[in-house]
Design an enzyme around this catalytic site. Sequence first.
Site, short mmCIF file in Angstrom:
data_model
loop_
_atom_site.label_atom_id
_atom_site.label_comp_id
_atom_site.label_asym_id
_atom_site.label_seq_id
_atom_site.Cartn_x
_atom_site.Cartn_y
_atom_site.Cartn_z
N ASP A 138 0.83 -1.21 0.00
CA ASP A 138 0.00 0.00 0.00
C ASP A 138 0.87 1.27 0.00
O ASP A 138 1.79 1.38 0.81
CB ASP A 138 -0.87 -0.05 1.28
CG ASP A 138 -2.05 0.87 1.25
OD1 ASP A 138 -2.00 1.89 0.54
OD2 ASP A 138 -3.03 0.58 1.96
N HIS A 157 -0.57 4.54 0.09
CA HIS A 157 -1.33 5.72 0.55
C HIS A 157 -0.67 6.28 1.82
O HIS A 157 -0.84 5.75 2.91
CB HIS A 157 -2.78 5.33 0.84
CG HIS A 157 -3.55 4.94 -0.38
ND1 HIS A 157 -3.59 3.64 -0.83
CD2 HIS A 157 -4.30 5.67 -1.24
CE1 HIS A 157 -4.34 3.60 -1.92
NE2 HIS A 157 -4.79 4.81 -2.20
C1 B12 Z 1 -4.83 9.84 -2.89
C2 B12 Z 1 -5.32 8.45 -3.23
C3 B12 Z 1 -4.46 7.61 -3.96
C4 B12 Z 1 -3.04 8.01 -4.36
C5 B12 Z 1 -2.13 7.82 -3.11
C6 B12 Z 1 -1.01 8.85 -3.09
C7 B12 Z 1 -0.17 8.72 -1.82
N1 B12 Z 1 1.11 8.53 -2.02
O1 B12 Z 1 -0.69 8.76 -0.74
C8 B12 Z 1 -2.74 7.00 -5.51
C9 B12 Z 1 -3.16 7.63 -6.84
C10 B12 Z 1 -1.32 6.52 -5.62
C11 B12 Z 1 -3.72 5.88 -5.19
C12 B12 Z 1 -3.58 4.59 -5.66
C13 B12 Z 1 -4.50 3.58 -5.42
N2 B12 Z 1 -5.68 3.69 -4.79
CO1 B12 Z 1 -6.23 5.30 -3.83
N3 B12 Z 1 -7.06 6.80 -3.08
C14 B12 Z 1 -6.60 8.00 -2.82
C15 B12 Z 1 -7.73 8.84 -2.16
C16 B12 Z 1 -8.30 9.77 -3.25
C17 B12 Z 1 -7.34 9.66 -0.94
C18 B12 Z 1 -6.61 8.89 0.16
C19 B12 Z 1 -6.14 9.86 1.19
O2 B12 Z 1 -5.01 10.33 1.17
N4 B12 Z 1 -7.05 10.27 2.12
C20 B12 Z 1 -6.76 11.29 3.14
C21 B12 Z 1 -6.18 10.65 4.42
C22 B12 Z 1 -5.91 11.77 5.45
O3 B12 Z 1 -7.17 9.79 4.96
P1 B12 Z 1 -6.88 8.29 5.40
O4 B12 Z 1 -5.77 7.73 4.60
O5 B12 Z 1 -8.18 7.57 5.41
O6 B12 Z 1 -6.33 8.42 6.89
C23 B12 Z 1 -7.09 8.99 7.96
C24 B12 Z 1 -7.92 7.97 8.74
O7 B12 Z 1 -8.38 6.86 7.98
C25 B12 Z 1 -7.02 7.57 9.86
N5 B12 Z 1 -6.16 6.38 9.75
C26 B12 Z 1 -5.51 5.88 8.68
N6 B12 Z 1 -4.76 4.85 9.04
C27 B12 Z 1 -4.93 4.67 10.37
C28 B12 Z 1 -4.38 3.77 11.27
C29 B12 Z 1 -4.71 3.82 12.62
C30 B12 Z 1 -4.13 2.85 13.59
C31 B12 Z 1 -5.63 4.82 13.07
C32 B12 Z 1 -6.01 4.91 14.49
C33 B12 Z 1 -6.18 5.73 12.17
C34 B12 Z 1 -5.83 5.65 10.84
O8 B12 Z 1 -6.15 8.67 10.09
C35 B12 Z 1 -6.10 9.52 8.97
C36 B12 Z 1 -6.39 10.92 9.47
O9 B12 Z 1 -7.69 11.07 9.94
C37 B12 Z 1 -8.76 7.72 -1.73
C38 B12 Z 1 -10.23 8.10 -1.78
C39 B12 Z 1 -10.64 8.93 -0.62
N7 B12 Z 1 -11.34 9.99 -0.91
O10 B12 Z 1 -10.32 8.59 0.52
C40 B12 Z 1 -8.43 6.59 -2.72
C41 B12 Z 1 -8.61 5.16 -2.27
C42 B12 Z 1 -8.04 5.00 -0.87
N8 B12 Z 1 -7.78 4.41 -3.21
C43 B12 Z 1 -8.28 3.27 -3.53
C44 B12 Z 1 -7.70 2.33 -4.43
C45 B12 Z 1 -8.52 1.11 -4.78
C46 B12 Z 1 -6.43 2.55 -4.98
C47 B12 Z 1 -5.70 1.64 -5.96
C48 B12 Z 1 -5.77 0.14 -5.63
C49 B12 Z 1 -6.25 1.95 -7.36
C50 B12 Z 1 -5.69 1.09 -8.47
N9 B12 Z 1 -6.51 0.17 -8.92
O11 B12 Z 1 -4.56 1.24 -8.85
C51 B12 Z 1 -4.25 2.17 -5.88
C52 B12 Z 1 -3.43 1.41 -4.82
C53 B12 Z 1 -1.98 1.65 -5.00
C54 B12 Z 1 -1.22 1.06 -3.82
N10 B12 Z 1 -0.33 0.12 -4.11
O12 B12 Z 1 -1.41 1.45 -2.69
C55 B12 Z 1 -9.62 3.02 -2.85
C56 B12 Z 1 -9.53 2.00 -1.71
C57 B12 Z 1 -10.77 1.14 -1.73
C58 B12 Z 1 -11.03 0.36 -0.48
N11 B12 Z 1 -10.14 0.24 0.47
O13 B12 Z 1 -12.13 -0.11 -0.37
C59 B12 Z 1 -10.02 4.47 -2.41
C60 B12 Z 1 -10.88 4.56 -1.15
C61 B12 Z 1 -10.78 5.09 -3.63
C62 B12 Z 1 -12.11 4.42 -3.87
N12 B12 Z 1 -13.21 4.99 -3.40
O14 B12 Z 1 -12.18 3.39 -4.46
N13 B12 Z 1 -4.74 6.33 -4.38
#
Ligand code: B12
Length: 152
Positions: free
Chosen positions: A19, A21
């Site tokens: 992953d 992200h």
């Molecule tokens: C940016 C993004 C990308 C970028 C990542 C860039 C980077 N270097 O970070 C790129 C374009 C590379 C990408 C690729 C992919 N992505 Co993407 N991506 C996103 C996107 C738009 C935003 C993610 C993000 O940064 N969110 C903002 C952060 C702040 O939020 P967060 O990560 O959720 O973290 C917060 C909380 O969850 C929490 N948290 C996180 N981890 C933990 C752990 C603990 C212990 C705790 C307490 C809290 C906690 O704390 C954070 C702050 O509040 C999301 C969609 C979305 N709107 O969320 C899709 C999304 C995550 N991606 C997705 C997918 C499928 C992919 C790909 C597989 C697509 C593909 N087929 O190639 C690839 C995977 C590549 C890989 N090997 O990882 C899906 C995941 C689906 C799922 N899990 O059901 C999403 C949800 C899009 C969707 N709706 O389908 N992605």
Amino acid sequence: MKRKDGQPMTLILGVIGSDVHIIGTKILDFAFSQQGFRVVNLGIMVSHDEFVKAAVETAADAILISSIYGHGELDCRGLREKCVEAGIGDIPLLVGGNLVIGKQSWDETEAKFKAMGYDKVYPPGTSTETAIRDVKEILSPKALEVFDETAQ
Ligand code: B12
């Protein structure tokens, strides 16, 4: 947050498996550091061995695992066993992000991860405040200062 020996509580943080992200863990790193934790952020694509090695080397107090791309169940399976093998079987393991693909029953997801040995399992969009509150609560028995529920 400090240990009874006065040293800062140490957290290992990373994005597991293949992953990439990284944004969520950057935010968690900043938020926990602001609260006085020592955060060892391993970045993206972290293997079980890397998590365990870092935890052993730093005598960490907890491991925070992020999994966003939907393959969390596969990636997270076996980490508790690796911790046991390394002699840190009782370290708190917290996991969050988007642990499964699409919308599945949260209760089932949480139960699966708990059965794999995770102490806390977080749904998508968990706030840093929630994460910090829980970590402080979990680590409060080891802490120098009294846990204050109102502290951010
Ligand atoms: C940016 C993004 C990308 C970028 C990542 C860039 C980077 N270097 O970070 C790129 C374009 C590379 C990408 C690729 C992919 N992505 Co993407 N991506 C996103 C996107 C738009 C935003 C993610 C993000 O940064 N969110 C903002 C952060 C702040 O939020 P967060 O990560 O959720 O973290 C917060 C909380 O969850 C929490 N948290 C996180 N981890 C933990 C752990 C603990 C212990 C705790 C307490 C809290 C906690 O704390 C954070 C702050 O509040 C999301 C969609 C979305 N709107 O969320 C899709 C999304 C995550 N991606 C997705 C997918 C499928 C992919 C790909 C597989 C697509 C593909 N087929 O190639 C690839 C995977 C590549 C890989 N090997 O990882 C899906 C995941 C689906 C799922 N899990 O059901 C999403 C949800 C899009 C969707 N709706 O389908 N992605």
